[in-house]
Design a protein around this motif. Structure first.
Motif, PDB file in Angstrom:
ATOM      1  N   ASN A   1     -10.604  -6.445  -9.643  1.00 11.64           N
ATOM      2  CA  ASN A   1     -10.772  -6.976  -8.233  1.00 11.64           C
ATOM      3  C   ASN A   1     -10.957  -4.986  -7.818  1.00 11.64           C
ATOM      4  OD1 ASN A   1      -9.583  -9.541  -7.639  1.00 11.64           O
ATOM      5  ND2 ASN A   1      -7.210  -8.527  -8.151  1.00 11.64           N
ATOM      6  N   SER A   2     -12.184  -4.932  -6.948  1.00 12.04           N
ATOM      7  CA  SER A   2     -12.742  -3.844  -6.476  1.00 12.04           C
ATOM      8  C   SER A   2     -12.779  -3.691  -5.167  1.00 12.04           C
ATOM      9  CB  SER A   2     -14.057  -3.648  -7.059  1.00 12.04           C
ATOM     10  OG  SER A   2     -14.146  -3.235  -8.162  1.00 12.04           O
ATOM     11  N   ASN A   3     -12.607  -2.687  -4.238  1.00 13.13           N
ATOM     12  CA  ASN A   3     -12.587  -2.925  -2.519  1.00 13.13           C
ATOM     13  C   ASN A   3     -13.136  -1.116  -2.843  1.00 13.13           C
ATOM     14  OD1 ASN A   3     -10.374  -1.288  -2.830  1.00 13.13           O
ATOM     15  ND2 ASN A   3      -8.913  -3.050  -2.959  1.00 13.13           N
TER      16      ASN A   3
ATOM     17  N   GLU B   1     -11.549   1.488  -1.083  1.00 11.38           N
ATOM     18  CA  GLU B   1     -11.094   2.020  -1.502  1.00 11.38           C
ATOM     19  C   GLU B   1     -10.571   1.901  -2.555  1.00 11.38           C
ATOM     20  OE1 GLU B   1      -5.779   2.959  -0.983  1.00 11.38           O
ATOM     21  OE2 GLU B   1      -6.231   0.549  -0.583  1.00 11.38           O
ATOM     22  N   LYS B   2     -10.442   1.539  -3.642  1.00 10.57           N
ATOM     23  CA  LYS B   2     -11.557   1.903  -4.728  1.00 10.57           C
ATOM     24  C   LYS B   2     -12.412   2.770  -4.980  1.00 10.57           C
ATOM     25  CE  LYS B   2      -9.320  -1.290  -8.360  1.00 10.57           C
ATOM     26  NZ  LYS B   2      -9.748  -2.308  -9.184  1.00 10.57           N
TER      27      LYS B   2
ATOM     28  N   ARG C   1      -8.574   0.529 -12.887  1.00 11.04           N
ATOM     29  CA  ARG C   1      -7.224  -0.296 -12.962  1.00 11.04           C
ATOM     30  C   ARG C   1      -6.536  -1.011 -11.823  1.00 11.04           C
ATOM     31  NH1 ARG C   1      -8.068  -1.876 -18.775  1.00 11.04           N
ATOM     32  NH2 ARG C   1      -7.399   0.223 -18.950  1.00 11.04           N
ATOM     33  N   LEU C   2      -5.457   0.602 -11.727  1.00  6.67           N
ATOM     34  CA  LEU C   2      -4.404   0.508 -10.984  1.00  6.67           C
ATOM     35  C   LEU C   2      -4.461   0.545  -9.718  1.00  6.67           C
ATOM     36  CD1 LEU C   2      -2.724   3.343 -13.850  1.00  6.67           C
ATOM     37  CD2 LEU C   2      -2.618   0.718 -13.552  1.00  6.67           C
ATOM     38  N   SER C   3      -3.329  -0.293  -8.838  1.00  5.43           N
ATOM     39  CA  SER C   3      -3.130  -0.120  -7.726  1.00  5.43           C
ATOM     40  C   SER C   3      -3.243   1.164  -6.748  1.00  5.43           C
ATOM     41  CB  SER C   3      -2.459  -1.359  -6.926  1.00  5.43           C
ATOM     42  OG  SER C   3      -1.521  -0.621  -7.537  1.00  5.43           O
ATOM     43  N   LYS C   4      -2.284   2.171  -6.988  1.00  6.50           N
ATOM     44  CA  LYS C   4      -2.169   3.318  -6.544  1.00  6.50           C
ATOM     45  C   LYS C   4      -2.848   4.182  -7.724  1.00  6.50           C
ATOM     46  CE  LYS C   4       0.588   0.962  -3.784  1.00  6.50           C
ATOM     47  NZ  LYS C   4       0.331   0.844  -2.075  1.00  6.50           N
TER      48      LYS C   4
END
Length: 164
Positions: A122-124, A126-127, A151-154
């Motif tokens: 999942n890319s967005n 913010e990433k 790949r990590l969320s934070k």
């Protein structure tokens, strides 16, 4: 209109002797190598366009048989490329290739030094912003990175190049 390269076309007549033709070409998001090793342009809607007669545009390569065969995966790859800004360290111009594997998700390869960026499933925006910040930091500090793992969320992790 039947021509796959044309997104939209209009013809208007201005009386008495003028005809105006307006053609909007389809935009190319990337190039995909088919099974016969020919470069096929990939439109921004992820559809495959006919072979080009002139030199290919300066866009990233979509590599891997899975992106050729799976239209949904190809759409997601085009969406990842669509998140990238026009200029900067992580941009359309700085990405040479995008591919997908089940372990890392989408992987971007940069033109300068072959640095790999693991974007995950999942890319967005913010990433993309986080990765751009890390690339700025790595560039300013002259850190020799080989992989950036987003790949990590934070967090965004950086794997360094091994010294010879």
């Amino acid at each position: 209109m039947n021509e796959k390269w044309v997104k939209d076309a209009r013809i208007a007549r201005a009386v008495p002797d003028t005809i105006k033709v307006w053609v909007q070409p389809r935009q190319v998001a990337g190039l995909l190598l088919d099974k016969e090793h020919k470069l096929l342009p990939v439109a921004v809607d992820a559809s495959l366009l006919p072979l080009m007669k002139n030199s290919p545009p300066d866009v990233p390569y979509l590599s891997g048989e899975n992106l050729y065969e799976n239209i949904e995966l190809r759409k997601r790859a085009v969406e990842v490329l669509g998140l990238l800004p026009e200029s900067g360290l992580l941009s359309h111009k700085s990405v040479s290739e995008i591919f997908y594997n089940s372990e890392d998700g989408f992987v971007l390869v940069l033109t300068n030094g072959g640095l790999e960026i693991l974007m995950g499933e999942n890319s967005n925006l913010e990433k993309v912003f986080q990765v751009n910040s890390v690339l700025d930091y790595v560039s300013v500090k002259k850190i020799k990175a080989r992989v950036i793992d987003a790949r990590l969320s934070k967090k965004v992790l950086v794997r360094l190049r091994k010294r010879p």
